[in-house]
Every structure is written in C-alpha cells, then in structure tokens.
Design a protein around this motif. Structure first.
Motif, PDB file in Angstrom:
ATOM      1  N   VAL A 101       0.842  -1.198   0.000  1.00  0.00           N
ATOM      2  CA  VAL A 101       0.000   0.000   0.000  1.00  0.00           C
ATOM      3  C   VAL A 101       0.877   1.248   0.000  1.00  0.00           C
ATOM      4  O   VAL A 101       1.785   1.388   0.817  1.00  0.00           O
ATOM      5  CB  VAL A 101      -0.944   0.020   1.231  1.00  0.00           C
ATOM      6  CG1 VAL A 101      -1.737   1.325   1.281  1.00  0.00           C
ATOM      7  CG2 VAL A 101      -1.885  -1.180   1.204  1.00  0.00           C
ATOM      8  N   HIS A 102       0.625   2.137  -0.972  1.00  0.00           N
ATOM      9  CA  HIS A 102       1.288   3.431  -1.044  1.00  0.00           C
ATOM     10  C   HIS A 102       0.202   4.496  -1.080  1.00  0.00           C
ATOM     11  O   HIS A 102      -0.982   4.191  -0.962  1.00  0.00           O
ATOM     12  CB  HIS A 102       2.128   3.536  -2.327  1.00  0.00           C
ATOM     13  CG  HIS A 102       3.202   2.505  -2.447  1.00  0.00           C
ATOM     14  ND1 HIS A 102       4.415   2.609  -1.811  1.00  0.00           N
ATOM     15  CD2 HIS A 102       3.245   1.340  -3.139  1.00  0.00           C
ATOM     16  CE1 HIS A 102       5.160   1.550  -2.107  1.00  0.00           C
ATOM     17  NE2 HIS A 102       4.473   0.761  -2.910  1.00  0.00           N
ATOM     18  N   SER A 103       0.616   5.732  -1.305  1.00  0.00           N
ATOM     19  CA  SER A 103      -0.376   6.747  -1.634  1.00  0.00           C
ATOM     20  C   SER A 103       0.142   7.556  -2.810  1.00  0.00           C
ATOM     21  O   SER A 103       1.335   7.544  -3.119  1.00  0.00           O
ATOM     22  CB  SER A 103      -0.685   7.663  -0.446  1.00  0.00           C
ATOM     23  OG  SER A 103       0.164   8.792  -0.426  1.00  0.00           O
ATOM     24  N   LEU A 136       3.933  12.859  -3.453  1.00  0.00           N
ATOM     25  CA  LEU A 136       4.591  12.078  -2.413  1.00  0.00           C
ATOM     26  C   LEU A 136       3.703  10.943  -1.922  1.00  0.00           C
ATOM     27  O   LEU A 136       2.506  10.924  -2.157  1.00  0.00           O
ATOM     28  CB  LEU A 136       5.002  12.978  -1.241  1.00  0.00           C
ATOM     29  CG  LEU A 136       3.869  13.700  -0.514  1.00  0.00           C
ATOM     30  CD1 LEU A 136       4.079  13.596   0.968  1.00  0.00           C
ATOM     31  CD2 LEU A 136       3.810  15.152  -0.954  1.00  0.00           C
ATOM     32  N   CYS A 137       4.377  10.009  -1.249  1.00  0.00           N
ATOM     33  CA  CYS A 137       3.684   8.865  -0.658  1.00  0.00           C
ATOM     34  C   CYS A 137       3.519   9.154   0.823  1.00  0.00           C
ATOM     35  O   CYS A 137       4.493   9.421   1.510  1.00  0.00           O
ATOM     36  CB  CYS A 137       4.520   7.604  -0.872  1.00  0.00           C
ATOM     37  SG  CYS A 137       3.846   6.122  -0.113  1.00  0.00           S
ATOM     38  N   ASN A 138       2.296   9.126   1.306  1.00  0.00           N
ATOM     39  CA  ASN A 138       2.121   9.359   2.743  1.00  0.00           C
ATOM     40  C   ASN A 138       1.577   8.141   3.496  1.00  0.00           C
ATOM     41  O   ASN A 138       1.048   8.260   4.585  1.00  0.00           O
ATOM     42  CB  ASN A 138       1.302  10.623   3.027  1.00  0.00           C
ATOM     43  CG  ASN A 138      -0.128  10.497   2.577  1.00  0.00           C
ATOM     44  OD1 ASN A 138      -0.591   9.403   2.242  1.00  0.00           O
ATOM     45  ND2 ASN A 138      -0.859  11.585   2.557  1.00  0.00           N
ATOM     46  N   GLU A 139       1.732   6.962   2.856  1.00  0.00           N
ATOM     47  CA  GLU A 139       1.429   5.717   3.568  1.00  0.00           C
ATOM     48  C   GLU A 139       2.764   5.035   3.828  1.00  0.00           C
ATOM     49  O   GLU A 139       3.511   4.765   2.869  1.00  0.00           O
ATOM     50  CB  GLU A 139       0.569   4.793   2.698  1.00  0.00           C
ATOM     51  CG  GLU A 139      -0.843   5.273   2.473  1.00  0.00           C
ATOM     52  CD  GLU A 139      -1.720   5.109   3.706  1.00  0.00           C
ATOM     53  OE1 GLU A 139      -1.436   4.204   4.527  1.00  0.00           O
ATOM     54  OE2 GLU A 139      -2.664   5.889   3.852  1.00  0.00           O
ATOM     55  N   TYR A 140       3.063   4.717   5.075  1.00  0.00           N
ATOM     56  CA  TYR A 140       4.348   4.082   5.343  1.00  0.00           C
ATOM     57  C   TYR A 140       4.437   2.755   4.593  1.00  0.00           C
ATOM     58  O   TYR A 140       3.584   1.887   4.730  1.00  0.00           O
ATOM     59  CB  TYR A 140       4.564   3.849   6.844  1.00  0.00           C
ATOM     60  CG  TYR A 140       5.928   3.250   7.068  1.00  0.00           C
ATOM     61  CD1 TYR A 140       7.066   4.063   6.975  1.00  0.00           C
ATOM     62  CD2 TYR A 140       6.105   1.895   7.272  1.00  0.00           C
ATOM     63  CE1 TYR A 140       8.325   3.527   7.109  1.00  0.00           C
ATOM     64  CE2 TYR A 140       7.367   1.346   7.409  1.00  0.00           C
ATOM     65  CZ  TYR A 140       8.473   2.170   7.325  1.00  0.00           C
ATOM     66  OH  TYR A 140       9.724   1.640   7.440  1.00  0.00           O
ATOM     67  N   CYS A 141       5.485   2.604   3.749  1.00  0.00           N
ATOM     68  CA  CYS A 141       5.535   1.433   2.872  1.00  0.00           C
ATOM     69  C   CYS A 141       6.862   0.685   2.974  1.00  0.00           C
ATOM     70  O   CYS A 141       7.101  -0.258   2.238  1.00  0.00           O
ATOM     71  CB  CYS A 141       5.269   1.867   1.433  1.00  0.00           C
ATOM     72  SG  CYS A 141       6.311   3.224   0.871  1.00  0.00           S
ATOM     73  N   GLY A 142       7.734   1.091   3.888  1.00  0.00           N
ATOM     74  CA  GLY A 142       9.000   0.378   4.048  1.00  0.00           C
ATOM     75  C   GLY A 142      10.164   1.332   4.217  1.00  0.00           C
ATOM     76  O   GLY A 142       9.969   2.540   4.374  1.00  0.00           O
ATOM     77  N   GLY A 144      12.272   2.673   2.275  1.00  0.00           N
ATOM     78  CA  GLY A 144      12.462   3.772   1.319  1.00  0.00           C
ATOM     79  C   GLY A 144      11.283   4.729   1.262  1.00  0.00           C
ATOM     80  O   GLY A 144      11.218   5.588   0.377  1.00  0.00           O
ATOM     81  N   HIS A 145      10.356   4.595   2.189  1.00  0.00           N
ATOM     82  CA  HIS A 145       9.133   5.410   2.169  1.00  0.00           C
ATOM     83  C   HIS A 145       9.411   6.908   2.033  1.00  0.00           C
ATOM     84  O   HIS A 145       8.801   7.593   1.209  1.00  0.00           O
ATOM     85  CB  HIS A 145       8.313   5.137   3.436  1.00  0.00           C
ATOM     86  CG  HIS A 145       7.250   6.145   3.695  1.00  0.00           C
ATOM     87  ND1 HIS A 145       6.136   6.265   2.887  1.00  0.00           N
ATOM     88  CD2 HIS A 145       7.134   7.103   4.646  1.00  0.00           C
ATOM     89  CE1 HIS A 145       5.382   7.254   3.364  1.00  0.00           C
ATOM     90  NE2 HIS A 145       5.969   7.766   4.407  1.00  0.00           N
ATOM     91  N   HIS A 146      10.364   7.407   2.834  1.00  0.00           N
ATOM     92  CA  HIS A 146      10.631   8.847   2.838  1.00  0.00           C
ATOM     93  C   HIS A 146      11.311   9.310   1.545  1.00  0.00           C
ATOM     94  O   HIS A 146      11.427  10.505   1.304  1.00  0.00           O
ATOM     95  CB  HIS A 146      11.479   9.222   4.064  1.00  0.00           C
ATOM     96  CG  HIS A 146      12.831   8.592   4.050  1.00  0.00           C
ATOM     97  ND1 HIS A 146      13.020   7.248   4.329  1.00  0.00           N
ATOM     98  CD2 HIS A 146      14.056   9.091   3.756  1.00  0.00           C
ATOM     99  CE1 HIS A 146      14.311   6.962   4.221  1.00  0.00           C
ATOM    100  NE2 HIS A 146      14.958   8.063   3.868  1.00  0.00           N
ATOM    101  N   MET A 147      11.768   8.353   0.721  1.00  0.00           N
ATOM    102  CA  MET A 147      12.391   8.739  -0.560  1.00  0.00           C
ATOM    103  C   MET A 147      11.395   8.615  -1.714  1.00  0.00           C
ATOM    104  O   MET A 147      11.747   8.812  -2.867  1.00  0.00           O
ATOM    105  CB  MET A 147      13.599   7.861  -0.837  1.00  0.00           C
ATOM    106  CG  MET A 147      14.517   7.824   0.352  1.00  0.00           C
ATOM    107  SD  MET A 147      16.246   7.573   0.031  1.00  0.00           S
ATOM    108  CE  MET A 147      16.320   6.645  -1.436  1.00  0.00           C
ATOM    109  N   MET A 148      10.172   8.270  -1.386  1.00  0.00           N
ATOM    110  CA  MET A 148       9.185   8.025  -2.437  1.00  0.00           C
ATOM    111  C   MET A 148       8.443   9.312  -2.751  1.00  0.00           C
ATOM    112  O   MET A 148       7.403   9.621  -2.157  1.00  0.00           O
ATOM    113  CB  MET A 148       8.215   6.922  -1.991  1.00  0.00           C
ATOM    114  CG  MET A 148       7.293   6.465  -3.096  1.00  0.00           C
ATOM    115  SD  MET A 148       6.509   4.912  -2.681  1.00  0.00           S
ATOM    116  CE  MET A 148       5.282   4.839  -3.987  1.00  0.00           C
ATOM    117  N   PHE A 149       9.004  10.072  -3.680  1.00  0.00           N
ATOM    118  CA  PHE A 149       8.346  11.302  -4.113  1.00  0.00           C
ATOM    119  C   PHE A 149       8.795  11.637  -5.525  1.00  0.00           C
ATOM    120  O   PHE A 149       9.824  11.135  -6.002  1.00  0.00           O
ATOM    121  CB  PHE A 149       8.643  12.468  -3.161  1.00  0.00           C
ATOM    122  CG  PHE A 149      10.107  12.804  -3.043  1.00  0.00           C
ATOM    123  CD1 PHE A 149      10.707  13.685  -3.925  1.00  0.00           C
ATOM    124  CD2 PHE A 149      10.889  12.202  -2.053  1.00  0.00           C
ATOM    125  CE1 PHE A 149      12.052  13.984  -3.820  1.00  0.00           C
ATOM    126  CE2 PHE A 149      12.238  12.498  -1.945  1.00  0.00           C
ATOM    127  CZ  PHE A 149      12.821  13.389  -2.831  1.00  0.00           C
TER     128      PHE A 149
HETATM  129 CU1  CUA Z   1       5.205   4.340  -0.756  1.00  0.00          CU
HETATM  130 CU2  CUA Z   1       5.348   5.253   1.444  1.00  0.00          CU
END
Ligand code: CUA
Length: 156
Positions: A101-103, A136-142, A144-149
């Motif tokens: 799950v991402h956003s 950006l992704c605001n669902e914690y996904c692992g 690399g979550h904070h690099m997902m933009f």
């Molecule tokens: Cu994809 Cu957080």
C-alpha cells in the motif's frame, strides 16, 4: 418434546438465512469485481504492466478538455517518474500498486489517493495554476518510504 422440535426449526431457519445472506454478499462482491465503473476497480497486481491503462503509464489525451494519467506506484517510486499535464483541464489520475500500500498525494491539492495493490484508485483534478507540484507517498511502505516522491509539472 415439542420445544426441541421448534428449536430445530428455528436453527434450520437461521442457517438458511445465513446462507442466503452470504450468497448475496458473494454475488455483490463478485459483480463489483467485474464491473469497470466506480472509483475502486479491481486489477491483478501481477499483471499491472500488461493491463490498460497501466501497460502505457503516463499522460493520455482523452479529448480537448480531459486527460488521463496512469501511474504505477511501487517500492519506492512512481512510474512514470516525470509527469507533465496542462493547466485548466480535467486530469483523471488512475493509480495502482504492484507491491504494498502506497499513496499518490499531490501537495497543496485535494489529490490524496491510497494506492492499494489489486485496486485502481481514481481521482479527477483540475490545476488552476501552472508550476511544479510535489507528488509524495504518505502511507508508510518500508525503508524507502521517505524517498518516495516525484514531481508533476503543470504547464500553460
Ligand atoms: Cu510508498 Cu510510502
């Protein structure tokens, strides 16, 4: 004993009612999974790359006033990574995930979709100002979550 007989009848009735209920729920779920309408369509997460519109991710012009953007979210990024859309036109974003799950969230807009594997999230938006907007992704996904933009460029 008469009471015992009635209890059996009611037990039987309850089981039949439950069976009918489950059948209705099952039919409803099944028909929803096969109807290509609404904001939460189903998709096989293993076949995203060969399922339209995700077999050709990016911007598609539908008509003079409407564009569609197909986005695949995955750990930890978006495909395509570069998106350019026109200002003042209806943009229909369709997103799905191939893993977790991402956003798909566009900063300073009302676009904030939870992107769930197996489903197609849809959101329509019209940008009224050109410029670069942060996605950006605001669902914690692992890890690399904070690099997902990434960025979307809105042009005249
Ligand atoms: Cu994809 Cu957080």
């Amino acid at each position: 004993m008469h009471l015992h007989k009635y209890e059996k009848i009611w037990l039987g009735f309850g089981i039949i009612a439950l069976a009918i209920f489950l059948l209705i729920v099952g039919i409803t779920a099944f028909s929803q999974g096969h109807t290509p309408s609404g904001g939460m369509d189903m998709i096989d997460p293993k076949k995203v790359n060969e399922t339209a519109p995700f077999d050709n991710p990016g911007v598609t012009k539908i008509d003079d006033d409407t564009y569609q953007v197909a986005i695949i979210a995955m750990a930890f990024g978006y495909n395509p990574s570069k998106i350019e859309v026109p200002v003042g036109k209806e943009i229909i974003f369709k997103a799905t995930s191939t893993d977790v799950v991402h956003s798909f969230t566009i900063d300073n807009t009302t676009v904030n979709m939870m992107v769930v594997p197996g489903r197609i999230a849809t959101k329509s938006y019209t940008f009224d100002k050109p410029g670069n907007y942060l996605i950006l992704c605001n669902e914690y996904c692992g890890v690399g979550h904070h690099m997902m933009f990434t960025e979307i460029e809105v042009v005249e």
